[in-house]
Scaffold this active site. Structure first.
Site, PDB file in Angstrom:
ATOM      1  N   LYS A  14     -13.769 -15.674  51.744  1.00 35.84           N
ATOM      2  CA  LYS A  14     -13.972 -15.325  50.330  1.00 35.84           C
ATOM      3  C   LYS A  14     -14.691 -16.433  49.550  1.00 35.84           C
ATOM      4  O   LYS A  14     -15.504 -16.154  48.678  1.00 35.84           O
ATOM      5  CB  LYS A  14     -12.642 -14.962  49.668  1.00 35.84           C
ATOM      6  CG  LYS A  14     -12.095 -13.627  50.157  1.00 35.84           C
ATOM      7  CD  LYS A  14     -10.818 -13.218  49.446  1.00 35.84           C
ATOM      8  CE  LYS A  14     -10.255 -11.950  50.079  1.00 35.84           C
ATOM      9  NZ  LYS A  14      -9.016 -11.504  49.446  1.00 35.84           N
TER      10      LYS A  14
ATOM     11  N   TYR B  17       1.590  -6.850  53.144  1.00 35.20           N
ATOM     12  CA  TYR B  17       2.139  -5.516  53.360  1.00 35.20           C
ATOM     13  C   TYR B  17       2.315  -5.321  54.860  1.00 35.20           C
ATOM     14  O   TYR B  17       1.689  -6.016  55.664  1.00 35.20           O
ATOM     15  CB  TYR B  17       1.203  -4.442  52.790  1.00 35.20           C
ATOM     16  CG  TYR B  17      -0.243  -4.699  53.110  1.00 35.20           C
ATOM     17  CD1 TYR B  17      -0.796  -4.301  54.315  1.00 35.20           C
ATOM     18  CD2 TYR B  17      -1.047  -5.403  52.216  1.00 35.20           C
ATOM     19  CE1 TYR B  17      -2.114  -4.575  54.627  1.00 35.20           C
ATOM     20  CE2 TYR B  17      -2.375  -5.696  52.507  1.00 35.20           C
ATOM     21  CZ  TYR B  17      -2.899  -5.278  53.718  1.00 35.20           C
ATOM     22  OH  TYR B  17      -4.196  -5.571  54.031  1.00 35.20           O
TER      23      TYR B  17
ATOM     24  N   SER C  24      -8.993  -0.852  55.690  1.00 33.15           N
ATOM     25  CA  SER C  24     -10.088  -0.526  54.759  1.00 33.15           C
ATOM     26  C   SER C  24     -10.951   0.656  55.212  1.00 33.15           C
ATOM     27  O   SER C  24     -11.343   1.483  54.375  1.00 33.15           O
ATOM     28  CB  SER C  24     -10.954  -1.762  54.501  1.00 33.15           C
ATOM     29  OG  SER C  24     -10.198  -2.711  53.794  1.00 33.15           O
TER      30      SER C  24
ATOM     31  N   GLY D 291       2.308  -5.094  49.003  1.00 35.58           N
ATOM     32  CA  GLY D 291       0.967  -4.977  48.447  1.00 35.58           C
ATOM     33  C   GLY D 291       0.094  -3.800  48.851  1.00 35.58           C
ATOM     34  O   GLY D 291      -1.122  -3.867  48.711  1.00 35.58           O
TER      35      GLY D 291
ATOM     36  N   GLY E  97      -4.106 -20.177  47.288  1.00 34.32           N
ATOM     37  CA  GLY E  97      -5.298 -19.865  48.076  1.00 34.32           C
ATOM     38  C   GLY E  97      -6.179 -18.861  47.333  1.00 34.32           C
ATOM     39  O   GLY E  97      -6.089 -18.702  46.111  1.00 34.32           O
ATOM     40  N   GLY E  98      -7.036 -18.178  48.099  1.00 26.76           N
ATOM     41  CA  GLY E  98      -8.006 -17.259  47.510  1.00 26.76           C
ATOM     42  C   GLY E  98      -7.364 -16.128  46.716  1.00 26.76           C
ATOM     43  O   GLY E  98      -7.834 -15.783  45.626  1.00 26.76           O
TER      44      GLY E  98
ATOM     45  N   THR F 100     -12.984 -10.536  53.611  1.00 29.46           N
ATOM     46  CA  THR F 100     -11.582 -10.950  53.658  1.00 29.46           C
ATOM     47  C   THR F 100     -11.475 -12.299  54.351  1.00 29.46           C
ATOM     48  O   THR F 100     -12.486 -12.955  54.629  1.00 29.46           O
ATOM     49  CB  THR F 100     -10.720  -9.837  54.314  1.00 29.46           C
ATOM     50  OG1 THR F 100      -9.346 -10.192  54.180  1.00 29.46           O
ATOM     51  CG2 THR F 100     -11.039  -9.652  55.790  1.00 29.46           C
TER      52      THR F 100
HETATM   53  N1  LIG Z   1      -2.680  -6.509  49.096  1.00 34.75           N
HETATM   54  C1  LIG Z   1      -3.931  -6.939  48.986  1.00 34.75           C
HETATM   55  O1  LIG Z   1      -4.855  -6.197  48.628  1.00 34.75           O
HETATM   56  C2  LIG Z   1      -4.244  -8.381  49.289  1.00 34.75           C
HETATM   57  C3  LIG Z   1      -5.455  -8.947  48.838  1.00 34.75           C
HETATM   58  C4  LIG Z   1      -5.689 -10.292  49.103  1.00 34.75           C
HETATM   59  C5  LIG Z   1      -4.751 -11.039  49.810  1.00 34.75           C
HETATM   60  N2  LIG Z   1      -3.599 -10.449  50.231  1.00 34.75           N
HETATM   61  C6  LIG Z   1      -2.567 -11.227  50.961  1.00 34.75           C
HETATM   62  O2  LIG Z   1      -2.296 -12.405  50.213  1.00 34.75           O
HETATM   63  C7  LIG Z   1      -1.911 -13.452  51.107  1.00 34.75           C
HETATM   64  C8  LIG Z   1      -2.708 -14.722  50.812  1.00 34.75           C
HETATM   65  O3  LIG Z   1      -4.083 -14.518  51.096  1.00 34.75           O
HETATM   66  P1  LIG Z   1      -5.161 -15.667  50.759  1.00 34.75           P
HETATM   67  O4  LIG Z   1      -6.482 -15.041  50.948  1.00 34.75           O
HETATM   68  O5  LIG Z   1      -4.873 -16.306  49.456  1.00 34.75           O
HETATM   69  O6  LIG Z   1      -4.855 -16.745  51.904  1.00 34.75           O
HETATM   70  P2  LIG Z   1      -5.224 -18.302  51.886  1.00 34.75           P
HETATM   71  O7  LIG Z   1      -6.392 -18.568  51.007  1.00 34.75           O
HETATM   72  O8  LIG Z   1      -5.273 -18.700  53.317  1.00 34.75           O
HETATM   73  O9  LIG Z   1      -3.954 -19.020  51.205  1.00 34.75           O
HETATM   74  C9  LIG Z   1      -2.730 -19.036  51.860  1.00 34.75           C
HETATM   75  C10 LIG Z   1      -1.643 -19.581  50.928  1.00 34.75           C
HETATM   76  O10 LIG Z   1      -0.391 -19.377  51.563  1.00 34.75           O
HETATM   77  C11 LIG Z   1       0.318 -20.630  51.640  1.00 34.75           C
HETATM   78  N3  LIG Z   1       1.131 -20.580  52.865  1.00 34.75           N
HETATM   79  C12 LIG Z   1       0.721 -20.296  54.124  1.00 34.75           C
HETATM   80  N4  LIG Z   1       1.776 -20.294  54.970  1.00 34.75           N
HETATM   81  C13 LIG Z   1       2.862 -20.571  54.226  1.00 34.75           C
HETATM   82  C14 LIG Z   1       4.249 -20.706  54.531  1.00 34.75           C
HETATM   83  N5  LIG Z   1       4.721 -20.541  55.782  1.00 34.75           N
HETATM   84  N6  LIG Z   1       5.117 -20.975  53.525  1.00 34.75           N
HETATM   85  C15 LIG Z   1       4.655 -21.124  52.269  1.00 34.75           C
HETATM   86  N7  LIG Z   1       3.350 -21.037  51.915  1.00 34.75           N
HETATM   87  C16 LIG Z   1       2.466 -20.756  52.897  1.00 34.75           C
HETATM   88  C17 LIG Z   1      -0.767 -21.675  51.636  1.00 34.75           C
HETATM   89  O11 LIG Z   1      -0.201 -22.906  51.208  1.00 34.75           O
HETATM   90  P3  LIG Z   1      -0.947 -24.320  51.479  1.00 34.75           P
HETATM   91  O12 LIG Z   1      -1.938 -24.483  50.371  1.00 34.75           O
HETATM   92  O13 LIG Z   1       0.156 -25.308  51.443  1.00 34.75           O
HETATM   93  O14 LIG Z   1      -1.594 -24.211  52.832  1.00 34.75           O
HETATM   94  C18 LIG Z   1      -1.738 -21.062  50.625  1.00 34.75           C
HETATM   95  O15 LIG Z   1      -1.320 -21.283  49.301  1.00 34.75           O
HETATM   96  C19 LIG Z   1      -2.097 -12.896  52.511  1.00 34.75           C
HETATM   97  O16 LIG Z   1      -0.838 -12.442  52.969  1.00 34.75           O
HETATM   98  C20 LIG Z   1      -3.033 -11.721  52.315  1.00 34.75           C
HETATM   99  O17 LIG Z   1      -2.864 -10.714  53.313  1.00 34.75           O
HETATM  100  C21 LIG Z   1      -3.322  -9.142  49.977  1.00 34.75           C
END
Ligand SMILES: NC(=O)c1ccc[n+]([C@@H]2O[C@H](COP(=O)([O-])OP(=O)(O)OC[C@H]3O[C@@H](n4cnc5c(N)ncnc54)[C@H](OP(=O)(O)O)[C@@H]3O)[C@@H](O)[C@H]2O)c1
Length: 280
Positions: free
Chosen positions: A66, A217, A17, A239, A129-130, A62
């Site tokens: 969130k 990413y 960022s 991403g 998740g978030g 992040t």
């Molecule tokens: N490109 C971008 O701008 C951007 C923006 C935001 C987020 N992201 C990416 O999006 C991803 C999720 O972020 P988040 O904020 O939503 O995280 P989060 O709130 O911690 O949610 C994580 C999610 O991943 C699942 N999960 C974790 N490990 C897993 C595995 N080994 N197999 C299957 N499912 C698994 C969890 O399932 P459970 O509910 O079963 O624990 C949950 O649904 C991250 O990789 C983050 O870097 C990218």
């Protein structure tokens, strides 16, 4: 003195960022600084309030803050309210306004940067998740004929679907329940790629017409992108574009200027390409 902005997360040192907002600021001639602020959950609230008391103008938020950020602000934008998660905060007079630019960033990347268009698509969203929460509203705006959320913990997918039921037909399930379905668009909003894993979904969900998008990413293909390519998906993208587009939305909210994302995305991809001088 330049206006002060920061990213709050835990951990946060890996973040691109500062690079992105630094390029936006130079491009738009804005006098601002953008710093990383590592803040553990127990200190997040006090750290953010201290930052704003010291004159800070805005922050990004992040993992894992969130949801906590949504509780901290005075007002939520409609899309942050829908997502119940905040990734951008702006100070307006004495009020802290919380927004969520993740979903808009995803949609901008899919449609503008990648040039994709969808006609009543069948969409599969992996994760609850978030990031999944932030993406669901914008994905529903594509008017999918089928919208399924699948998650490792199925109950969270079901609960998320229930929260968005007013926007249209959406259901939640476990990965294993996806047998016998194919999708036009699959968005991986799990953090599995960060651990080198791929969500355990049946391979039949992908065919040669499917667009697969990993929010994660990295240098080279993420595990999900490599998986989608092996299955012969029409497109397999990661991403980076979402990262830049969600940042552009935040920048516009803070500074009132819409940056040109293209040169920033190109520079980022060049820096992140496998080879000397890159970081994971
Ligand atoms: N490109 C971008 O701008 C951007 C923006 C935001 C987020 N992201 C990416 O999006 C991803 C999720 O972020 P988040 O904020 O939503 O995280 P989060 O709130 O911690 O949610 C994580 C999610 O991943 C699942 N999960 C974790 N490990 C897993 C595995 N080994 N197999 C299957 N499912 C698994 C969890 O399932 P459970 O509910 O079963 O624990 C949950 O649904 C991250 O990789 C983050 O870097 C990218």
């Amino acid at each position: 003195m330049p206006d002060s902005y920061a990213l709050f997360g835990y951990p946060v040192q890996h973040s691109w960022s500062p690079f992105i907002h630094g390029m936006f600021a130079r491009q738009a001639g804005q006098d601002m600084v953008y710093r990383l602020h590592e803040s553990p959950p127990e200190r997040f609230r006090s750290d953010v309030l201290e930052f704003f008391s010291a004159g800070g103008r805005g922050i990004n938020v992040t993992l894992p803050h969130k949801r906590a950020a949504a509780d901290l602000v005075n007002e939520l934008t409609p899309r942050a309210q829908l997502a119940d998660a905040v990734n951008t905060v702006v100070r307006r007079d004495e009020l802290l306004i919380g927004d969520n630019t993740d979903g808009a960033g995803l949609l901008a990347d899919l449609t503008r940067n990648l040039g994709l268009s969808f006609d009543s698509p069948r969409i599969l969203l992996l994760g609850a998740g978030g990031a999944a929460r932030g993406a669901l509203g914008p994905l529903m705006s594509l008017e999918p004929r089928l919208m399924v959320i699948a998650n490792r913990t199925a109950e969270r997918a079901v609960a998320l679907a229930e929260d968005f039921a007013e926007l249209g037909p959406v259901s939640g399930c476990a990965f294993g329940r996806l047998e016998n379905h194919r999708f036009d668009l699959i968005v991986n909003a799990t953090s599995a790629s960060l651990r080198g894993d791929v969500p355990l979904i049946p391979i039949g969900v992908v065919d040669s017409m499917t667009v697969c998008y990993d929010m994660a990413y990295g240098v080279g293909d993420t595990p999900f992108v490599a998986w989608a390519k092996r299955l012969g998906a029409a497109r397999a993208e990661q991403g980076w574009g979402m990262l830049v587009e969600q940042a552009a939305e935040a920048f516009e909210l803070w500074r009132g200027v819409r940056p040109d994302t293209r040169p920033v995305l190109e520079a980022l991809k060049l820096r992140a390409a496998p080879g000397p001088g890159t970081r994971p």
